[in-house]
Design a protein around this motif. Structure first.
Motif, PDB file in Angstrom:
ATOM      1  N   ASP A   5       0.813  -1.018   0.210  1.00 53.73           N
ATOM      2  CA  ASP A   5       0.109   0.038   0.120  1.00 53.73           C
ATOM      3  C   ASP A   5       0.843   1.290   0.034  1.00 53.73           C
ATOM      4  OD1 ASP A   5      -1.964   1.735   0.515  1.00 53.73           O
ATOM      5  OD2 ASP A   5      -2.261   1.443   2.372  1.00 53.73           O
ATOM      6  N   VAL A   6       1.090   1.914  -1.304  1.00 53.41           N
ATOM      7  CA  VAL A   6       1.461   3.002  -1.138  1.00 53.41           C
ATOM      8  C   VAL A   6       0.621   4.317  -1.462  1.00 53.41           C
ATOM      9  CG1 VAL A   6       4.113   2.009  -1.618  1.00 53.41           C
ATOM     10  CG2 VAL A   6       2.597   2.498  -3.507  1.00 53.41           C
ATOM     11  N   GLY A   7      -0.240   4.026  -1.350  1.00 54.39           N
ATOM     12  CA  GLY A   7      -1.410   5.299  -1.796  1.00 54.39           C
ATOM     13  C   GLY A   7      -1.661   4.963  -3.180  1.00 54.39           C
ATOM     14  N   GLN A   8      -1.500   6.081  -4.062  1.00 56.30           N
ATOM     15  CA  GLN A   8      -2.026   6.081  -5.327  1.00 56.30           C
ATOM     16  C   GLN A   8      -0.833   5.739  -6.220  1.00 56.30           C
ATOM     17  OE1 GLN A   8      -5.132   6.047  -6.595  1.00 56.30           O
ATOM     18  NE2 GLN A   8      -4.877   6.263  -8.793  1.00 56.30           N
ATOM     19  N   GLY A   9      -0.558   4.597  -6.363  1.00 61.07           N
ATOM     20  CA  GLY A   9       0.535   4.264  -7.072  1.00 61.07           C
ATOM     21  C   GLY A   9       0.600   2.617  -7.060  1.00 61.07           C
ATOM     22  N   ASP A  50       4.383  11.335  -2.632  1.00 61.35           N
ATOM     23  CA  ASP A  50       3.561  10.701  -1.815  1.00 61.35           C
ATOM     24  C   ASP A  50       4.777   9.907  -0.481  1.00 61.35           C
ATOM     25  OD1 ASP A  50       1.282  11.426  -2.563  1.00 61.35           O
ATOM     26  OD2 ASP A  50       1.044   9.685  -3.601  1.00 61.35           O
ATOM     27  N   HIS A  51       6.117  10.199  -0.875  1.00 58.44           N
ATOM     28  CA  HIS A  51       7.086   9.564  -0.133  1.00 58.44           C
ATOM     29  C   HIS A  51       6.853   7.953   0.069  1.00 58.44           C
ATOM     30  CE1 HIS A  51       8.240  13.730   1.096  1.00 58.44           C
ATOM     31  NE2 HIS A  51       6.955  13.934   1.187  1.00 58.44           N
ATOM     32  N   SER A  80      -4.551  -1.707  -6.642  1.00 56.95           N
ATOM     33  CA  SER A  80      -3.433  -0.865  -5.935  1.00 56.95           C
ATOM     34  C   SER A  80      -3.921   0.434  -6.134  1.00 56.95           C
ATOM     35  CB  SER A  80      -2.220  -1.028  -6.388  1.00 56.95           C
ATOM     36  OG  SER A  80      -1.111  -0.339  -5.490  1.00 56.95           O
ATOM     37  N   VAL A  81      -4.675   1.358  -4.987  1.00 53.37           N
ATOM     38  CA  VAL A  81      -5.370   2.384  -5.196  1.00 53.37           C
ATOM     39  C   VAL A  81      -5.159   3.420  -3.856  1.00 53.37           C
ATOM     40  CG1 VAL A  81      -7.598   1.739  -4.704  1.00 53.37           C
ATOM     41  CG2 VAL A  81      -7.487   3.378  -6.054  1.00 53.37           C
ATOM     42  N   GLY A  82      -5.279   4.820  -4.195  1.00 55.86           N
ATOM     43  CA  GLY A  82      -5.114   5.581  -2.787  1.00 55.86           C
ATOM     44  C   GLY A  82      -6.386   5.912  -2.325  1.00 55.86           C
ATOM     45  N   ILE A  83      -6.317   6.029  -1.059  1.00 52.51           N
ATOM     46  CA  ILE A  83      -7.593   6.556  -0.471  1.00 52.51           C
ATOM     47  C   ILE A  83      -8.129   7.945  -0.982  1.00 52.51           C
ATOM     48  CG2 ILE A  83      -8.967   7.028   2.016  1.00 52.51           C
ATOM     49  CD1 ILE A  83      -6.920   4.991   3.188  1.00 52.51           C
TER      50      ILE A  83
END
Length: 407
Positions: A42-46, A67-68, A260-263
Motif C-alpha cells: 500500500d503506497v497510496g495512489q501508485g 507521496d514519499h 492498488s489505489v489510494g484512499i
C-alpha cells in the motif's frame, strides 16, 4: 448481548467465514511453505509489487516520490520483512506514481538490475498523470542507476527472466510502435507502453499489468493468447475505466483481483463500473485503499491472501467492510465480503498457529469484549452448527483450535 457487543461478535463470525461455506479454514497455509510470495504494498495512489521466490527478490514499481512512497511505506516494509537487497527492479512505465519511489530506493539499498519500459516520458497535452519535471526526474533516475553501476535493460518480447528456479516469467507487453490513433480517439500515453508480466509457479499465475490500457489489452489477447488465463490479476491502471475491458476480463478469467489505489484519490479510482465487472464474474476483489498491504502466497496449487497488520489494523479492515458494504452493489458487496473474510481468516489462523492469539485482543477491545469471552461464544455456536449439520468446511478444525487455545 447488547447491540454494540453483537456488532463485534458478528465481525468475528465474518472473519471465520461461517457464512462462506466454500472457504476452507484449512486452506490458510501451505503445508511445505510457499514457492512464491507476492505482496501488493500500500503506497497510496501508485503501484509497488514485491515478488519473492525462494531465490530472488523483485520489486515492480515503487510508488510516487510526491507521496514519499519509498520513505514512508516501502523501506519500513522492507525493514519489517528483513529485505536488504532488490535483485531486479522493474519500471513498468514512465509515470511518477510508478517510478518515483525508485529515486530514493536506488540510493537506499543494493539493486541488482533495472528493467524498464521506455527511454523517455510521453507528454500528452491534458494528461492528468504527467506533472512538470517528470522527464527530468526520469532521466535523473537513470543517471543515478548508472552512477551506482546498476545495469539498465530495456525489456523486449524476446527476453527471458530468472526470478526463481520454480518460477516462469512471460512478458506479454513491451514498448513497441503503435499505429497513430484514429480521429477522435484518445492520444497515446505512457500507459500504452506498460510492461506486463505473467509470473507462474505450478498451476498458479499472477498477471501484473502496470497501467495497461484497453488498447494494450486487445494487443495482448491477439499476440499472446497462450498466456491466458491467470489466477490473480493486478487490475490495470488502479481500476480506471480506461482498462479492464469486458473482453480482457473474460480472457484473463482471474479468481482474484488486486487493485492498488489510494484512499479518496482525485481520479476517483477505482471506477464503480470496473469493480462491478469483476464482481459479476465472481472474482474476489482486494483493494489496498481499504485492505492495506495485501499479502499473498502460493505453493503452486493454491493461493492464500492474508494481512500482516496488527489486531487494530485488522479491526479497521473489518469495520470498513461493515460500513461500506450496505452502500455497494449487491454483487460487489458479496465479492468484498468473501475476499475480506478470506484475508482476515488467514491472518487469524496465522496467529493461532504461531501461538500469538493474545495479540488479537485489541480486535475486540472497542466492543468491550475479551478474547476468551468471544472465543467461548464462538465455540458454542460452532458446536450448535455441527449438531444441526450446518457446519462449513474447516469448522471442526477451527473448533479444535479454539478448544486447544482455551486449555
Amino acid at each position: 448481548m447488547n447491540a454494540r457487543s453483537t456488532r463485534y461478535f458478528t465481525l468475528l463470525i465474518l472473519v471465520f467465514s461461517l457464512f462462506l461455506p466454500e472457504v476452507s479454514f484449512a486452506a490458510g497455509h501451505h503445508k511445505d511453505g510457499p514457492q512464491l510470495r507476492v505482496s501488493f504494498i500500500d503506497v497510496g495512489q501508485g503501484d509497488a509489487i514485491l515478488i519473492r521466490s525462494r531465490e530472488k527478490t523483485v520489486l515492480i514499481d515503487a510508488g510516487n516520490d510526491f507521496d514519499h512512497a519509498a520513505e514512508d511505506f516501502i523501506l519500513p516494509y522492507f525493514e519489517k520483512e528483513g529485505i536488504k537487497k532488490i535483485d531486479t527492479a522493474v519500471i513498468t512505465h514512465a509515470h511518477r506514481d510508478h517510478f518515483g519511489g525508485f529515486l530514493t530506493l536506488v540510493e537506499a539499498l543494493p539493486i541488482g538490475e533495472f528493467i524498464y519500459s521506455t527511454n523517455a516520458t510521453i507528454a500528452v497535452p491534458g494528461d492528468p498523470e504527467v506533472t512538470k519535471g517528470d522527464d527530468v526526474l526520469y532521466k535523473r533516475l537513470f543517471s543515478a542507476a548508472k552512477a551506482k553501476g546498476i545495469p539498465l535493460k530495456k525489456a523486449r518480447f524476446s527476453d527471458t527472466f530468472n526470478w526463481g528456479s520454480q518460477v516462469h516469467v512471460d512478458i506479454l507487453h513491451a514498448d513497441h510502435p503503435h499505429p497513430a490513433p484514429a480521429p477522435g480517439q484518445p492520444a497515446l500515453t505512457a500507459n500504452d507502453t506498460s510492461l506486463v508480466f505473467k509470473v507462474t509457479t505450478g498451476t498458479v499465475s499472477y498477471l501484473l499489468t502496470g497501467d495497461a490500457t484497453a488498447l494494450v489489452e486487445r494487443e495482448m489477447i491477439a499476440e499472446k493468447p497462450a498466456c491466458f488465463p491467470c489466477t490473480v490479476l493486478k487490475v490495470g491502471h488502479h481500476g480506471s475505466k480506461t482498462s479492464s475491458s469486458d473482453a480482457f476480463i473474460d480472457t484473463a478469467k482471474p479468481a482474484y483481483a488486486a487493485i492498488s489505489v489510494g484512499i479518496s484519490n482525485s481520479y476517483r479510482h477505482p471506477s464503480p463500473d470496473v469493480v462491478k465487472r469483476f464482481a459479476s464474474r465472481d472474482v474476489k476483489i482486494y483493494r489496498t485503499d481499504q485492505d492495506g498491504t495485501l499479502e499473498s502466497s502460493t505453493d503452486g496449487s493454491s493461493v492464500v491472501f492474508s494481512s500482516n497488520q496488527n489486531a487494530r489494523g485488522l479491526h479497521l479492515i473489518a469495520t470498513r467492510l461493515e460500513e461500506t458494504a450496505p452502500l455497494l452493489d449487491p454483487e460487489v458487496a458479496a465479492s468484498r465480503r468473501e475476499a475480506v473474510g478470506n484475508l482476515l481468516l488467514n491472518a487469524f489462523r496465522q496467529r493461532i498457529d504461531e501461538g500469538t492469539v493474545a495479540e488479537l485482543e485489541p480486535f475486540f477491545a472497542n466492543g468491550q469484549r475479551t478474547l476468551s469471552q468471544v472465543s467461548g461464544e464462538l465455540a458454542g455456536l460452532l458446536r450448535f452448527r455441527q449438531l444441526h449439520l450446518e457446519a462449513a468446511d474447516g469448522e471442526s478444525e477451527l473448533l479444535s483450535s479454539l478448544d486447544t487455545t482455551a486449555n
